[in-house]
Design a protein around this motif. Structure first.
Motif, PDB file in Angstrom:
ATOM      1  N   VAL A 205       0.872  -1.174   0.000  1.00 45.52           N
ATOM      2  CA  VAL A 205       0.000   0.000   0.000  1.00 45.52           C
ATOM      3  C   VAL A 205       0.909   1.224   0.000  1.00 45.52           C
ATOM      4  CG1 VAL A 205      -1.777   1.293   1.229  1.00 45.52           C
ATOM      5  CG2 VAL A 205      -1.860  -1.207   1.196  1.00 45.52           C
ATOM      6  N   VAL A 206       0.759   2.073  -1.017  1.00 40.11           N
ATOM      7  CA  VAL A 206       1.634   3.232  -1.166  1.00 40.11           C
ATOM      8  C   VAL A 206       0.899   4.527  -0.829  1.00 40.11           C
ATOM      9  CG1 VAL A 206       3.204   4.465  -2.726  1.00 40.11           C
ATOM     10  CG2 VAL A 206       2.931   1.991  -2.951  1.00 40.11           C
ATOM     11  N   TYR A 207      -0.358   4.660  -1.211  1.00 35.63           N
ATOM     12  CA  TYR A 207      -1.145   5.878  -0.965  1.00 35.63           C
ATOM     13  C   TYR A 207      -2.535   5.527  -0.449  1.00 35.63           C
ATOM     14  CZ  TYR A 207       1.962   9.101  -3.463  1.00 35.63           C
ATOM     15  OH  TYR A 207       3.028   9.884  -3.841  1.00 35.63           O
ATOM     16  N   ARG A 208      -3.070   6.411   0.381  1.00 36.48           N
ATOM     17  CA  ARG A 208      -4.487   6.427   0.746  1.00 36.48           C
ATOM     18  C   ARG A 208      -4.983   7.835   0.449  1.00 36.48           C
ATOM     19  NH1 ARG A 208      -2.741   3.402   5.601  1.00 36.48           N
ATOM     20  NH2 ARG A 208      -2.776   5.370   6.706  1.00 36.48           N
ATOM     21  N   MET A 209      -6.202   7.944  -0.043  1.00 32.30           N
ATOM     22  CA  MET A 209      -6.690   9.268  -0.430  1.00 32.30           C
ATOM     23  C   MET A 209      -8.202   9.362  -0.376  1.00 32.30           C
ATOM     24  SD  MET A 209      -5.683   8.946  -4.454  1.00 32.30           S
ATOM     25  CE  MET A 209      -3.980   8.759  -4.054  1.00 32.30           C
ATOM     26  N   GLY A 210      -8.660  10.586  -0.352  1.00 34.29           N
ATOM     27  CA  GLY A 210     -10.090  10.834  -0.345  1.00 34.29           C
ATOM     28  C   GLY A 210     -10.380  12.311  -0.284  1.00 34.29           C
TER      29      GLY A 210
ATOM     30  N   GLU B 175     -12.160  21.213 -12.222  1.00 32.75           N
ATOM     31  CA  GLU B 175     -11.351  20.219 -11.528  1.00 32.75           C
ATOM     32  C   GLU B 175     -10.878  20.774 -10.197  1.00 32.75           C
ATOM     33  OE1 GLU B 175      -8.156  19.084 -14.103  1.00 32.75           O
ATOM     34  OE2 GLU B 175      -9.482  17.937 -15.397  1.00 32.75           O
ATOM     35  N   MET B 176     -10.884  19.912  -9.183  1.00 31.75           N
ATOM     36  CA  MET B 176     -10.400  20.281  -7.851  1.00 31.75           C
ATOM     37  C   MET B 176      -9.527  19.149  -7.343  1.00 31.75           C
ATOM     38  SD  MET B 176     -13.961  21.822  -6.245  1.00 31.75           S
ATOM     39  CE  MET B 176     -14.188  20.331  -5.364  1.00 31.75           C
ATOM     40  N   GLN B 177      -8.447  19.490  -6.643  1.00 37.14           N
ATOM     41  CA  GLN B 177      -7.589  18.459  -6.075  1.00 37.14           C
ATOM     42  C   GLN B 177      -8.285  17.763  -4.918  1.00 37.14           C
ATOM     43  OE1 GLN B 177      -3.799  20.317  -5.168  1.00 37.14           O
ATOM     44  NE2 GLN B 177      -3.001  19.525  -7.090  1.00 37.14           N
ATOM     45  N   LEU B 178      -7.991  16.470  -4.747  1.00 35.59           N
ATOM     46  CA  LEU B 178      -8.500  15.740  -3.589  1.00 35.59           C
ATOM     47  C   LEU B 178      -7.978  16.392  -2.316  1.00 35.59           C
ATOM     48  CD1 LEU B 178      -9.460  13.557  -5.566  1.00 35.59           C
ATOM     49  CD2 LEU B 178      -8.501  11.869  -4.027  1.00 35.59           C
ATOM     50  N   GLU B 179      -8.795  16.380  -1.288  1.00 40.33           N
ATOM     51  CA  GLU B 179      -8.431  17.014  -0.022  1.00 40.33           C
ATOM     52  C   GLU B 179      -7.308  16.287   0.685  1.00 40.33           C
ATOM     53  OE1 GLU B 179     -11.978  17.380   2.305  1.00 40.33           O
ATOM     54  OE2 GLU B 179     -13.064  18.278   0.638  1.00 40.33           O
ATOM     55  N   LEU B 180      -7.233  14.969   0.542  1.00 44.63           N
ATOM     56  CA  LEU B 180      -6.227  14.189   1.252  1.00 44.63           C
ATOM     57  C   LEU B 180      -5.581  13.190   0.298  1.00 44.63           C
ATOM     58  CD1 LEU B 180      -4.802  13.233   3.856  1.00 44.63           C
ATOM     59  CD2 LEU B 180      -6.709  11.649   4.167  1.00 44.63           C
TER      60      LEU B 180
ATOM     61  N   ALA C  67     -20.778   8.171  -2.647  1.00 46.40           N
ATOM     62  CA  ALA C  67     -21.149   9.452  -2.049  1.00 46.40           C
ATOM     63  C   ALA C  67     -19.981  10.115  -1.323  1.00 46.40           C
ATOM     64  CB  ALA C  67     -22.318   9.275  -1.094  1.00 46.40           C
ATOM     65  N   HIS C  68     -19.192   9.369  -0.615  1.00 45.65           N
ATOM     66  CA  HIS C  68     -18.051   9.939   0.122  1.00 45.65           C
ATOM     67  C   HIS C  68     -17.092   8.801   0.436  1.00 45.65           C
ATOM     68  CE1 HIS C  68     -16.153  13.137   2.433  1.00 45.65           C
ATOM     69  NE2 HIS C  68     -15.866  12.226   3.349  1.00 45.65           N
ATOM     70  N   GLY C  69     -16.392   8.347  -0.592  1.00 44.91           N
ATOM     71  CA  GLY C  69     -15.538   7.184  -0.438  1.00 44.91           C
ATOM     72  C   GLY C  69     -14.086   7.524  -0.217  1.00 44.91           C
ATOM     73  N   LYS C  70     -13.268   6.487  -0.326  1.00 48.09           N
ATOM     74  CA  LYS C  70     -11.822   6.585  -0.140  1.00 48.09           C
ATOM     75  C   LYS C  70     -11.180   5.694  -1.193  1.00 48.09           C
ATOM     76  CE  LYS C  70     -13.155   6.133   4.554  1.00 48.09           C
ATOM     77  NZ  LYS C  70     -13.255   5.139   5.586  1.00 48.09           N
ATOM     78  N   ALA C  71      -9.914   5.951  -1.463  1.00 48.86           N
ATOM     79  CA  ALA C  71      -9.183   5.108  -2.402  1.00 48.86           C
ATOM     80  C   ALA C  71      -7.854   4.713  -1.789  1.00 48.86           C
ATOM     81  CB  ALA C  71      -8.961   5.833  -3.717  1.00 48.86           C
ATOM     82  N   ARG C  72      -7.334   3.615  -2.295  1.00 48.11           N
ATOM     83  CA  ARG C  72      -6.036   3.134  -1.854  1.00 48.11           C
ATOM     84  C   ARG C  72      -5.274   2.684  -3.096  1.00 48.11           C
ATOM     85  NH1 ARG C  72      -5.660  -1.829   2.360  1.00 48.11           N
ATOM     86  NH2 ARG C  72      -6.161  -3.050   0.517  1.00 48.11           N
TER      87      ARG C  72
END
Length: 160
Positions: free
Chosen positions: A40-45, A149-154, A119-124
């Motif tokens: 696992v290298v990144y987590r984002m949302g 376009e907007m950058q992901l918050e995290l 609706a409000h997920g996360k990615a890995r």
């Protein structure tokens, strides 16, 4: 004392019989072709997907000297995986773009199979090496055809 022991036993049985579902933080990274282990290298949302209106795009560049396999997994707000892990092979210096749909205004997006609205997920993002640099974007399409376009918050790199 016997009544307390019975309640405790009942609680243990209830917990043991519950389905154990690992999520974003505690499930293992997917394996890749040939059984190569993933990291696992990144987590984002947050990850959003509203067909025809909102997409999430994650672009990762291989900064290493060897080709690597890269995968994305999408989780819902309850931390349950909601699409199959989807992977691509990435040559040194090249990138891959994953998107929640092919409508995200970018040719060649790799789209996770079976993904429904989010609706409000996360990615890995996982890979066979840590040599990744990733960014995430929300792609918003208005009825008049304009795109914002907007950058992901995290976007958090977790493997160094």
């Amino acid at each position: 004392m016997r009544r307390g022991l019975s309640a405790f036993t009942a609680l243990l049985i209830a917990l043991a019989s519950r389905e154990v579902a690992a999520g974003l933080l505690d499930s293992p990274a997917p394996s890749f072709a040939g059984g190569a282990p993933g990291i696992v290298v990144y987590r984002m949302g947050p990850v959003y997907f509203d067909p025809g209106a909102v997409d999430t795009v994650v672009r990762c560049t291989n900064t290493g000297d060897l080709s690597i396999a890269v995968a994305i997994e999408v989780f819902d707000a309850g931390d349950r995986r909601i699409a199959q892990a989807t992977s691509a092979e990435v040559a040194p210096g090249s990138d891959v773009a994953f998107g929640t749909s092919a409508d995200a205004s970018r040719p060649g997006l790799v789209v996770p199979a079976g993904l429904a609205s989010v609706a409000h997920g996360k990615a890995r993002v996982s890979a066979t090496a840590k040599t990744l640099s990733c960014i995430g974007l929300q792609v918003l399409r208005k009825a008049d055809g304009t795109i914002r376009e907007m950058q992901l918050e995290l976007v958090k790199k977790v493997a160094f």
